[in-house]
Design a protein around this motif. Structure first.
Motif, short mmCIF file in Angstrom:
data_model
loop_
_atom_site.label_atom_id
_atom_site.label_comp_id
_atom_site.label_asym_id
_atom_site.label_seq_id
_atom_site.Cartn_x
_atom_site.Cartn_y
_atom_site.Cartn_z
N TYR A 63 0.84 -1.20 0.00
CA TYR A 63 0.00 0.00 0.00
C TYR A 63 0.87 1.24 0.00
CZ TYR A 63 1.04 0.89 4.93
OH TYR A 63 1.68 1.17 6.11
N ARG A 64 0.17 2.36 -0.27
CA ARG A 64 0.83 3.67 -0.18
C ARG A 64 -0.23 4.74 0.03
NH1 ARG A 64 0.91 2.44 -5.70
NH2 ARG A 64 -0.12 3.96 -7.04
N TYR A 65 0.22 5.88 0.51
CA TYR A 65 -0.63 7.07 0.66
C TYR A 65 -0.23 8.08 -0.38
CZ TYR A 65 -2.60 5.63 5.18
OH TYR A 65 -3.28 4.98 6.19
N GLU A 66 -1.21 8.78 -0.94
CA GLU A 66 -0.96 9.89 -1.85
C GLU A 66 -1.73 11.10 -1.35
OE1 GLU A 66 -2.10 8.73 -5.75
OE2 GLU A 66 -0.52 7.21 -5.98
N ILE A 67 -1.06 12.27 -1.37
CA ILE A 67 -1.68 13.53 -0.93
C ILE A 67 -1.98 14.34 -2.17
CG2 ILE A 67 -1.49 15.54 0.56
CD1 ILE A 67 -1.43 12.81 1.98
N ASP A 68 -3.24 14.46 -2.52
CA ASP A 68 -3.65 15.22 -3.71
C ASP A 68 -5.10 15.62 -3.51
OD1 ASP A 68 -3.97 16.37 -6.16
OD2 ASP A 68 -4.00 14.46 -7.28
N ASN A 69 -5.30 16.88 -3.08
CA ASN A 69 -6.66 17.34 -2.74
C ASN A 69 -7.29 16.41 -1.71
OD1 ASN A 69 -6.58 19.54 -4.55
ND2 ASN A 69 -7.18 18.18 -6.26
N GLY A 70 -6.54 16.03 -0.73
CA GLY A 70 -6.97 15.11 0.29
C GLY A 70 -5.98 13.97 0.39
N THR A 71 -6.35 12.97 1.13
CA THR A 71 -5.47 11.82 1.33
C THR A 71 -6.10 10.60 0.65
OG1 THR A 71 -4.73 12.70 3.44
CG2 THR A 71 -4.34 10.35 3.01
N ARG A 72 -5.29 9.93 -0.19
CA ARG A 72 -5.77 8.73 -0.85
C ARG A 72 -4.95 7.55 -0.37
NH1 ARG A 72 -4.43 9.49 -6.05
NH2 ARG A 72 -6.37 10.53 -6.59
N PHE A 73 -5.66 6.56 0.20
CA PHE A 73 -5.01 5.28 0.56
C PHE A 73 -5.22 4.34 -0.61
CE2 PHE A 73 -5.49 0.92 2.01
CZ PHE A 73 -4.29 0.72 2.68
N GLN A 74 -4.16 3.72 -1.10
CA GLN A 74 -4.25 2.83 -2.24
C GLN A 74 -3.45 1.56 -1.96
OE1 GLN A 74 -2.21 3.56 -6.20
NE2 GLN A 74 -4.32 4.16 -6.70
N ALA A 75 -4.10 0.40 -2.22
CA ALA A 75 -3.42 -0.88 -1.97
C ALA A 75 -3.87 -1.89 -3.01
CB ALA A 75 -3.75 -1.39 -0.58
N GLU A 76 -2.95 -2.74 -3.45
CA GLU A 76 -3.28 -3.90 -4.29
C GLU A 76 -3.23 -5.14 -3.44
OE1 GLU A 76 -1.10 -4.34 -7.83
OE2 GLU A 76 -1.61 -2.34 -8.63
N LEU A 77 -4.34 -5.92 -3.43
CA LEU A 77 -4.51 -6.99 -2.47
C LEU A 77 -4.96 -8.28 -3.19
CD1 LEU A 77 -6.68 -4.87 -0.02
CD2 LEU A 77 -4.20 -5.17 0.11
N ARG A 78 -4.68 -9.38 -2.54
CA ARG A 78 -5.23 -10.68 -2.96
C ARG A 78 -6.32 -11.05 -1.99
NH1 ARG A 78 -3.88 -14.30 -6.49
NH2 ARG A 78 -1.84 -13.35 -6.86
N LEU A 79 -7.55 -11.16 -2.47
CA LEU A 79 -8.71 -11.35 -1.58
C LEU A 79 -9.16 -12.79 -1.48
CD1 LEU A 79 -10.84 -8.23 -2.60
CD2 LEU A 79 -9.11 -8.43 -0.80
N VAL A 80 -8.66 -13.66 -2.36
CA VAL A 80 -9.08 -15.07 -2.28
C VAL A 80 -7.85 -15.97 -2.21
CG1 VAL A 80 -11.28 -14.77 -3.42
CG2 VAL A 80 -9.25 -15.17 -4.81
#
Length: 495
Positions: free
Chosen positions: A478-495
């Motif tokens: 995951y990572r955080y991006e600051i651009d007109n607010g805070t965006r949390f972004q993550a690539e996950l395996r759900l199964v």
């Protein structure tokens, strides 16, 4: 099972049709043979009739204007007249008293024939006569006679006759070759049998037989099947009127003898079909037993699955209740409010997972588009009811093993945004997105429209550690991006 029954019905129909066609073909072949044979018999009978009357006329002519007795010239003349006639033929000349004047028969005995119809009919005025089958008084053989009236002046001067042995038909019988049980015959138009081979026991009147009562009334030639009145044998008979004569001929083939090959083939076919039918029946019974056994097993499995489902629902319901009990116990502990609220939020996220599992009967996997709102909505109501949440969620399956980690991750990120991203009294907005990637993974984004923060400033708290642990549990990053607010972004395996 229905397919097997339908297949059996189709095969039975095809077999019945094939047997019917074979039977019709066999009958047709016999019909054609007896019709051809009847034509051969008719040709020979017409030839015999023509030659017999021609011979009688020659004898009549050679006797002269007066029928004389006591000379040998007459005997020689009638021998010459019957020369060339088929079979064993004898010629006779008799006077008005029925006594023989001339004969070609070397075994002649003087016999009174006035009671014979072939003589008495002529004496009564008939010009010609064909006798039915007779038994010879000379040798006991079956014969038939053609006779002609001798007329001198206006007086009856006697009769001239040619006698044929019934054995002459044996040559024709061999010629048509209709096989064992077959016959050939000549019949007078009134139904009296003239000759037949093989020879019958004696004279027969067929006037009331179906050939004369039915078939000849409809057509001069044809084929019929019937039981012979002569010997009780079932035959297929070809019949025909002989043109220009007073005769009817027939050629018959034994039904059983000619159909024997068909019945033999039928026996083998039916035997094979019966064996096949038994095999199909056994197979159908075996399949039916398997289907019945599978149906019983499926019902048992269905009942077991229902019981397991009920037990799993009960387990997850109890886990949820236990988590709520733990929340109540924490509330009673002398802990700071911030600590208590953090524990409550995390336990609520875990409880939400179990609630979704038993509520939606999803015991192997959960749909992320229902799980994520179930985690976020209670947090929004608790912390910032004025914050608007927009969801854009794909229908991603989440395994039970991964569901708790996803719920904790979503809950922790959302709680941080609700607590720190929005100033008091300012309406905020959260955007939550979950998209399926081609790699079999999913991308999760949670974005607020707050002033943002410096990610490096939040690296040592419990929330950060929980986020990091959850992402690792989900085999992602995951990572955080600051651009007109805070965006949390993550690539996950759900199964």
């Amino acid at each position: 099972m229905i397919f097997i029954i339908a297949l059996f019905a189709i095969l039975a129909s095809i077999l019945a049709w094939s047997l019917y066609q074979s039977y019709q073909a066999a009958i047709l072949r016999i019909n054609e043979r007896v019709m051809t044979s009847s034509q051969i018999v008719a040709t020979n009978a017409g030839w015999i009739d023509a030659l017999a009357w021609q011979a009688l006329r020659r004898i009549d002519d050679r006797l002269g204007p007066e029928v004389r007795t006591g000379t040998t010239t007459g005997v020689e003349d009638i021998k010459d007249a019957v020369y060339g006639l088929p079979g064993q033929v004898q010629a006779y000349v008799v006077n008005p008293d029925g006594l023989t004047l001339y004969s070609t028969d070397p075994q002649l005995k003087q016999i009174d024939i006035r009671d014979r119809e072939y003589f008495s009919a002529l004496a009564r005025g008939a010009s010609e006569y064909i006798s039915p089958m007779l038994v010879s008084r000379l040798n006991g053989e079956q014969i038939f006679v053609f006779s002609r009236r001798l007329q001198r002046g206006n007086k009856f001067a006697g009769a001239v006759m040619v006698s044929f042995s019934a054995d002459m038909l044996s040559t024709i019988w061999q010629l048509v070759d209709l096989g064992p049980g077959s016959t050939v015959g000549i019949i007078r138009a009134d139904g009296k049998l003239v000759a037949r081979y093989p020879k019958p026991p004696g004279p027969i009147d067929l006037g009331n037989y179906i050939l004369f009562t039915d078939y000849l009334k409809k057509n001069d030639h044809g084929v019929y099947e019937a039981v012979s009145p002569a010997d009780g044998t079932r035959r297929i008979v070809g019949y025909r009127r002989v043109p220009g004569t007073n005769l009817v001929v027939q050629a018959s083939a034994g039904y059983e003898e000619n159909m024997r090959e068909f019945w033999r083939n039928l026996y083998f076919t039916v035997s094979f079909a019966a064996a096949t039918a038994i095999g199909l029946a056994v197979g159908a019974a075996w399949i039916a037993s398997l289907l019945k056994r599978d149906a019983v097993r499926n019902r048992e499995l269905e009942r077991a699955a229902q019981q397991n489902q009920m037990l799993m629902r009960e387990i997850h319901h109890r886990v949820k209740n236990n988590l709520q009990i733990i929340q109540s116990l924490i509330r009673l502990q002398p802990l700071p409010d911030a600590v208590k609220n953090g524990l409550f939020d995390r336990l609520s996220a875990m409880s939400s997972v179990h609630e979704h599992i038993y509520r939606y009967d999803r015991f192997s996997e959960i749909s992320a588009d229902t799980l994520i709102p179930g985690v976020i909505d209670p947090l929004v109501r608790a912390y910032r009811p004025d914050v608007k949440v927009d969801y854009d969620l794909d229908n991603c399956p989440v395994s039970n093993d991964q569901a708790t980690s996803l719920a904790l991750l979503v809950g922790e990120v959302t709680t941080n945004a609700l607590k720190y991203a929005f100033a008091d009294g300012v309406a905020g907005k959260l955007e939550v997105r979950l998209k399926t990637l081609d790699t079999g993974r999913a991308r999760l984004e949670i974005q607020d429209n707050g002033p943002g923060f410096t990610p490096n400033a939040a690296t040592s708290g419990m929330g950060t550690r929980l986020i990091t642990a959850s992402v690792q549990q989900l085999s992602g990053q995951y990572r955080y991006e600051i651009d007109n607010g805070t965006r949390f972004q993550a690539e996950l395996r759900l199964v």
